[in-house]
Design a protein around this motif. Structure first.
Motif, mmCIF file in Angstrom:
data_model
loop_
_atom_site.group_PDB
_atom_site.id
_atom_site.type_symbol
_atom_site.label_atom_id
_atom_site.label_comp_id
_atom_site.label_asym_id
_atom_site.label_seq_id
_atom_site.Cartn_x
_atom_site.Cartn_y
_atom_site.Cartn_z
ATOM 1 N N THR A 26 14.346 11.328 -14.874
ATOM 2 C CA THR A 26 13.256 11.091 -15.565
ATOM 3 C C THR A 26 13.401 9.827 -16.685
ATOM 4 O O THR A 26 14.590 9.590 -17.057
ATOM 5 N N GLY A 27 12.202 9.301 -17.238
ATOM 6 C CA GLY A 27 12.348 8.390 -18.271
ATOM 7 C C GLY A 27 12.239 6.874 -17.681
ATOM 8 O O GLY A 27 11.704 6.615 -16.560
ATOM 9 N N MET A 80 3.444 2.145 -5.853
ATOM 10 C CA MET A 80 4.396 2.741 -6.979
ATOM 11 C C MET A 80 4.625 4.048 -6.513
ATOM 12 O O MET A 80 3.924 4.619 -5.839
ATOM 13 N N PRO A 81 5.912 4.524 -6.856
ATOM 14 C CA PRO A 81 6.178 6.133 -6.426
ATOM 15 C C PRO A 81 5.239 6.979 -7.087
ATOM 16 O O PRO A 81 4.996 6.788 -8.335
ATOM 17 N N LYS A 82 5.166 8.090 -6.640
ATOM 18 C CA LYS A 82 4.204 9.019 -7.286
ATOM 19 C C LYS A 82 5.031 9.729 -8.606
ATOM 20 O O LYS A 82 4.177 9.887 -9.639
ATOM 21 N N LYS A 83 6.203 9.518 -8.786
ATOM 22 C CA LYS A 83 6.687 9.832 -9.819
ATOM 23 C C LYS A 83 6.647 8.903 -11.214
ATOM 24 O O LYS A 83 6.744 9.216 -12.344
ATOM 25 N N TRP A 84 6.133 7.843 -10.943
ATOM 26 C CA TRP A 84 5.740 6.988 -11.900
ATOM 27 C C TRP A 84 4.579 7.583 -12.651
ATOM 28 O O TRP A 84 3.778 8.340 -12.429
ATOM 29 N N ASP A 85 4.703 7.464 -14.214
ATOM 30 C CA ASP A 85 3.830 8.127 -14.998
ATOM 31 C C ASP A 85 2.450 7.554 -15.200
ATOM 32 O O ASP A 85 1.711 8.151 -15.913
ATOM 33 N N ASP A 193 8.183 10.639 -14.693
ATOM 34 C CA ASP A 193 8.112 11.776 -15.253
ATOM 35 C C ASP A 193 8.227 12.780 -14.451
ATOM 36 O O ASP A 193 8.103 14.119 -14.386
ATOM 37 N N ALA A 194 9.042 12.646 -13.223
ATOM 38 C CA ALA A 194 9.311 13.615 -12.066
ATOM 39 C C ALA A 194 10.545 13.147 -11.441
ATOM 40 O O ALA A 194 11.170 12.012 -11.649
#
Length: 198
Positions: A26-27, A80-85, A193-194
């Motif tokens: 993450t980050g 955008m990937p789902k893990k984008w915050d 964030d994932a």
């Protein structure tokens, strides 16, 4: 603190990190977007993708060229990937210029808007942020400083497509390059964030 056999035991942050599944990252994440993945805007677009030879058997330069006096634009889109915050992003331009004798400053700008499933693409871009850099040598590659945080317009949500517009601002006082600025691409910096897109 965790319990082991009913007894509280102190654990370090590193020990907890060591238990995280492999590949859970993450980050900040950097996404390179090269000029070949961009298109001149239908209105006020920059020049089409150009290839400039350097020396025989050396890398060619592929770029979108932006005028020294008139603002010109190019666009690209990312699912955008789902893990984008769904938060702000930043960018760093990658660029060069042809031969010129004085004044080498260029101001690059980026702005974006998120579009969800079932929403119109006819939406206004958000406020642009800039990266100002200085060249100086013909056919040298320059990577500009990271921009300030760019707020994506719309209502960003998981799975959105984000449409970006990049442009040179020749009206800015720091933009002094008297010839076309050649954009090789950008590095887009996002936060995730994932660890995956589940």
């Amino acid at each position: 603190t965790v319990e082991q056999g009913g007894v509280p035991v102190q654990v370090t942050a590193q020990q907890i990190a060591d238990l995280a599944p492999a590949g859970t990252v993450t980050g900040r994440q950097e996404i390179p977007i090269m000029a070949s993945a961009m298109t001149p805007s239908a209105s006020g677009g920059c020049a089409s993708l150009a290839t400039v030879a350097t020396s025989a058997s050396h890398p060619d330069i592929q770029s979108l060229d932006f005028d020294a006096t008139t603002a010109e634009y190019a666009q690209f889109s990312i699912a955008m990937p789902k893990k984008w915050d769904e938060g702000t992003v930043t960018f760093k331009p990658i660029w060069s210029h042809a031969s010129t004798t004085t004044n080498f400053g260029v101001v690059w700008n980026l702005q974006g808007v998120a579009v969800s499933d079932g929403e119109t693409v006819d939406a206004a871009f958000g406020t642009a942020q800039s990266s100002t850099d200085t060249g100086g040598n013909t056919n040298y590659e320059y990577i500009g400083p990271e921009s300030s945080a760019i707020t994506i317009a719309g209502s960003p949500a998981a799975g959105d497509v984000v449409h970006f517009r990049v442009y040179r601002d020749p009206t800015a006082g720091s933009d002094t390059l008297a010839v076309d600025a050649r954009l090789h691409g950008i590095v887009l910096i996002v936060n995730v964030d994932a660890g995956n897109d589940a």
